[in-house]
Motif scaffolding. Structure first.
Motif, mmCIF file in Angstrom:
data_model
loop_
_atom_site.group_PDB
_atom_site.id
_atom_site.type_symbol
_atom_site.label_atom_id
_atom_site.label_comp_id
_atom_site.label_asym_id
_atom_site.label_seq_id
_atom_site.Cartn_x
_atom_site.Cartn_y
_atom_site.Cartn_z
ATOM 1 N N VAL A 117 0.834 -1.207 0.000
ATOM 2 C CA VAL A 117 0.000 0.000 0.000
ATOM 3 C C VAL A 117 0.860 1.245 0.000
ATOM 4 C CG1 VAL A 117 -1.769 1.278 1.281
ATOM 5 C CG2 VAL A 117 -1.867 -1.224 1.165
ATOM 6 N N GLY A 118 1.948 1.213 0.753
ATOM 7 C CA GLY A 118 2.824 2.379 0.818
ATOM 8 C C GLY A 118 3.961 2.163 1.790
ATOM 9 N N VAL A 119 4.895 3.129 1.775
ATOM 10 C CA VAL A 119 6.028 3.150 2.697
ATOM 11 C C VAL A 119 5.811 4.331 3.629
ATOM 12 C CG1 VAL A 119 8.524 3.333 2.926
ATOM 13 C CG2 VAL A 119 7.533 2.123 0.965
ATOM 14 N N TYR A 120 5.935 4.098 4.945
ATOM 15 C CA TYR A 120 5.561 5.087 5.939
ATOM 16 C C TYR A 120 6.734 5.377 6.879
ATOM 17 C CZ TYR A 120 0.882 3.829 4.331
ATOM 18 O OH TYR A 120 -0.224 3.589 3.541
ATOM 19 N N PRO A 121 7.558 6.402 6.573
ATOM 20 C CA PRO A 121 8.653 6.775 7.477
ATOM 21 C C PRO A 121 8.155 7.705 8.579
ATOM 22 C CG PRO A 121 8.772 8.054 5.462
ATOM 23 C CD PRO A 121 7.605 7.130 5.297
ATOM 24 N N ARG A 122 8.579 7.447 9.800
ATOM 25 C CA ARG A 122 8.165 8.302 10.912
ATOM 26 C C ARG A 122 9.170 9.382 11.239
ATOM 27 N NH1 ARG A 122 9.048 6.988 16.858
ATOM 28 N NH2 ARG A 122 10.938 8.012 16.106
ATOM 29 N N GLY A 123 10.456 9.111 11.040
ATOM 30 C CA GLY A 123 11.502 10.059 11.406
ATOM 31 C C GLY A 123 12.256 9.589 12.633
ATOM 32 N N ALA A 124 13.443 10.129 12.819
ATOM 33 C CA ALA A 124 14.297 9.725 13.936
ATOM 34 C C ALA A 124 13.673 10.107 15.269
ATOM 35 C CB ALA A 124 15.665 10.376 13.792
ATOM 36 N N PRO A 125 13.889 9.314 16.329
ATOM 37 C CA PRO A 125 13.338 9.653 17.638
ATOM 38 C C PRO A 125 13.958 10.913 18.211
ATOM 39 C CG PRO A 125 14.837 7.790 17.822
ATOM 40 C CD PRO A 125 14.661 8.064 16.362
ATOM 41 N N LEU A 126 13.140 11.668 18.925
ATOM 42 C CA LEU A 126 13.575 12.895 19.576
ATOM 43 C C LEU A 126 13.502 12.708 21.087
ATOM 44 C CD1 LEU A 126 11.456 15.323 17.364
ATOM 45 C CD2 LEU A 126 13.869 14.720 17.038
ATOM 46 N N THR A 185 4.238 8.849 15.819
ATOM 47 C CA THR A 185 3.980 7.433 15.552
ATOM 48 C C THR A 185 2.487 7.178 15.410
ATOM 49 O OG1 THR A 185 5.911 6.936 16.918
ATOM 50 C CG2 THR A 185 4.549 5.088 16.268
ATOM 51 N N ASP A 186 1.691 7.786 16.274
ATOM 52 C CA ASP A 186 0.236 7.611 16.187
ATOM 53 C C ASP A 186 -0.299 8.143 14.868
ATOM 54 O OD1 ASP A 186 0.438 6.555 18.696
ATOM 55 O OD2 ASP A 186 -0.599 8.184 19.741
ATOM 56 N N ASN A 187 0.244 9.268 14.421
ATOM 57 C CA ASN A 187 -0.208 9.830 13.143
ATOM 58 C C ASN A 187 0.055 8.859 11.991
ATOM 59 O OD1 ASN A 187 -1.025 12.155 14.427
ATOM 60 N ND2 ASN A 187 0.801 13.339 13.886
ATOM 61 N N ILE A 188 1.230 8.236 12.009
ATOM 62 C CA ILE A 188 1.576 7.262 10.967
ATOM 63 C C ILE A 188 0.637 6.065 11.040
ATOM 64 C CG2 ILE A 188 3.322 5.596 10.231
ATOM 65 C CD1 ILE A 188 4.024 8.352 9.318
ATOM 66 N N SER A 202 12.103 -1.124 11.660
ATOM 67 C CA SER A 202 12.863 -0.372 12.660
ATOM 68 C C SER A 202 12.588 -0.896 14.057
ATOM 69 C CB SER A 202 12.522 1.115 12.552
ATOM 70 O OG SER A 202 12.979 1.665 11.332
ATOM 71 N N ASN A 203 12.735 -0.011 15.035
ATOM 72 C CA ASN A 203 12.497 -0.327 16.434
ATOM 73 C C ASN A 203 11.221 -1.132 16.608
ATOM 74 O OD1 ASN A 203 11.908 -0.041 19.244
ATOM 75 N ND2 ASN A 203 10.791 1.827 18.720
ATOM 76 N N VAL A 204 11.324 -2.211 17.349
ATOM 77 C CA VAL A 204 10.226 -3.172 17.454
ATOM 78 C C VAL A 204 9.012 -2.609 18.180
ATOM 79 C CG1 VAL A 204 9.569 -5.282 18.663
ATOM 80 C CG2 VAL A 204 11.604 -5.266 17.228
ATOM 81 N N HIS A 205 9.226 -1.927 19.309
ATOM 82 C CA HIS A 205 8.127 -1.699 20.239
ATOM 83 C C HIS A 205 7.287 -0.460 19.958
ATOM 84 C CE1 HIS A 205 11.059 -4.281 22.291
ATOM 85 N NE2 HIS A 205 10.014 -4.814 22.887
ATOM 86 N N GLY A 206 7.863 0.585 19.359
ATOM 87 C CA GLY A 206 7.151 1.847 19.216
ATOM 88 C C GLY A 206 5.850 1.738 18.445
ATOM 89 N N ILE A 207 5.867 1.035 17.306
ATOM 90 C CA ILE A 207 4.654 0.927 16.499
ATOM 91 C C ILE A 207 3.635 0.017 17.180
ATOM 92 C CG2 ILE A 207 5.494 -0.992 15.085
ATOM 93 C CD1 ILE A 207 3.326 2.003 13.933
#
Length: 492
Positions: A281-290, A300-303, A319-324
């Protein structure tokens, strides 16, 4: 500190650190005999000359009447000459030790260790088991030096502990090791691109626990090595096995990643999925953690909300397992998530710290780098030797080997130290960044602590090459391996 507290949840963006530090890294149970390299200075023994056969003397027979043919006597075996004494095996040519580069003298070689400071993390509410990093490396170095060091050179180890998030603490550790301690090579746990301070800025070799990929390798001019398998190879190998197993068949897949360097993984995985007929469907980059936790969670919620609106019914997380997983739990989206990061193989209790529910975790599975279990690690003779070296010197503070995180740390650091020493020994007496790279690329296949069938070559700078399937086990509150390790192909 209670697990699942508000403090721990506020630091969710540290989860990339937690699993990488706390558990066994890059185990490879590939069956195969190791190739033993001959010492560089050894000369082949000269073969003894072939024995020469003495000419046989034949006596003339007595004369007979002409009409009778002369009868030849039967051949008698000639006397064997005395066997020449075997030539003695020549002694190996001594390795000439040269003060060849920063951190390398005729008598010493200085090795830096950039290790994540677990006590600092603990002070921020992250419940990780403590590990005596400085004493452990002191024991490994002392044990090596008692056995002759590296071709007679004494290994001097400098440990620098650092907080892993943000440029300042990473740069301070790099400067301490390169400018103050003046080391030659760094063993490290740098996240993201921070190891490039060692390789790109200073031009020295780096042996990481993880993190090697094509972009970092190119910027490092070949000086970046790792024990855990190449990050892109891990993702490609994992997704290829998901395709083979039919995990993604019939799904509308959304590819998710976070930090900008992870785009490399998406660029490799997307065509693989499309060629297999999987609907991307698409590729969804969130950006580096701040460091702004609220902003991270909202991003992350927006993505996640956008993927749900686009009709994604399977997330492939690079990427990081737990955030999504946290995000889908927060917004109430019951979507399956396929994981490719090695964190899923770590078998730690981070899920408790992050208040993840069994329902959310049961929707996930992973195909990622094969890592040995604590039991497998403790059964490995090389890991046992590392632990014994520590216990011999610091027996009044023994390691808690009933703690899986402690076993993982002991294995990780034992393996990274062993790989660094192996390359330095192969580099000989004239050690420079160039000879270090040449030595590493010539190692071929070998064994490391809790990693059989490791390999380095001009096309492979990360030792591991096997992936494995992991599924969530509620009783363990982590992902556990299912089936055997699976070999993967090299990636460009």
């Amino acid at each position: 500190m209670n697990r699942g507290s508000g403090t721990a949840r506020r630091w969710w963006w540290l989860i990339a650190v937690l699993a990488l530090v706390a558990a066994a890294c890059g185990g490879n149970d590939d069956d195969g005999s190791a190739d033993t390299a001959e010492p560089a200075a050894a000369e082949e023994q000269t073969a003894a000359p072939a024995e020469e056969t003495a000419e046989e003397t034949v006596e003339a027979p007595a004369e007979e009447p002409a009409e009778e043919p002369a009868e030849q006597p039967a051949d008698e075996p000639a006397d064997e000459p005395a066997e020449a004494p075997a030539e003695p095996t020549p002694a190996p040519t001594p390795v000439e030790l040269i003060a060849s580069y920063q951190g390398v003298t005729e008598t010493e070689i200085h090795v830096g260790v950039a290790a994540i400071d677990l006590e600092t993390l603990a002070s921020m509410g992250i419940d990780l088991s403590p590990f005596p990093l400085e004493d452990y490396y002191a024991a490994l170095a002392d044990d090596l030096n008692q056995r002759g060091g590296i071709h007679g050179r004494t290994a001097v180890v400098h440990v620098s502990l650092f907080f892993p998030i943000g440029p300042a603490p990473n740069e301070e550790t790099c400067l301490e090791l390169m400018e103050d301690k003046k080391v030659f090579v760094v063993i490290g746990q740098f996240l993201e691109d921070y190891a490039l301070c060692i390789t790109e800025t200073y031009g020295h070799p780096y042996v990481g626990h993880f993190g090697e990929n094509a972009e970092r390798q190119a910027r490092s001019n070949g000086l970046f090595f790792a024990t855990e398998m190449n990050q892109t190879r891990m993702r490609v190998g994992g997704v290829a096995e998901m395709i083979r197993a039919g995990d993604l068949e019939g799904h509308n897949v959304g590819i998710y990643y976070e930090a900008p360097p992870d785009k490399e993984y998406a660029d490799a995985v997307q065509p693989l999925l499309e060629e297999a007929g999987v609907n991307v469907v698409g590729v969804y980059p969130r950006g580096a953690p701040l460091s702004d936790t609220v902003a991270n969670q909202q991003a992350t919620d927006n993505i996640a909300q956008r993927m749900e609106a686009d009709g994604v019914d399977m997330i492939v997380n690079l990427s990081n397992v737990h955030g999504i997983i946290q995000s889908t739990q927060r917004i109430g989206w019951d979507v399956p998530i396929a994981l490719t990061n090695g964190q899923a193989a770590d078998r730690t209790t981070i899920s408790d710290d992050l208040s993840l529910t069994d329902e959310a975790l049961a929707r996930t599975f992973a195909v990622t780098t094969d890592k040995p279990s604590p039991e497998e690690s403790l059964a490995d003779p090389e890991v046992q030797a590392c632990i014994a070296a520590y216990e011999e010197r610091f027996g009044d503070e023994p390691l808690d080997l009933s703690d899986n995180e402690v076993v993982g740390s002991a294995t990780n650091h034992c393996r990274a130290f062993a790989l660094t020493v192996k390359i330095l020994e192969a580099a000989g007496g004239n050690i420079t960044p160039e000879t270090f790279v040449a030595a590493a690329e010539g190692l071929g296949t070998f064994d490391l602590p809790a990693m059989a069938g490791a390999a380095l070559s001009p096309d492979q700078h990360s030792a591991g090459s096997m992936v494995r399937r992991y599924e969530y086990a509620p009783e363990a509150r982590s992902w556990l391996p299912v089936g055997d390790p699976i070999p993967t192909d090299s990636v460009e």
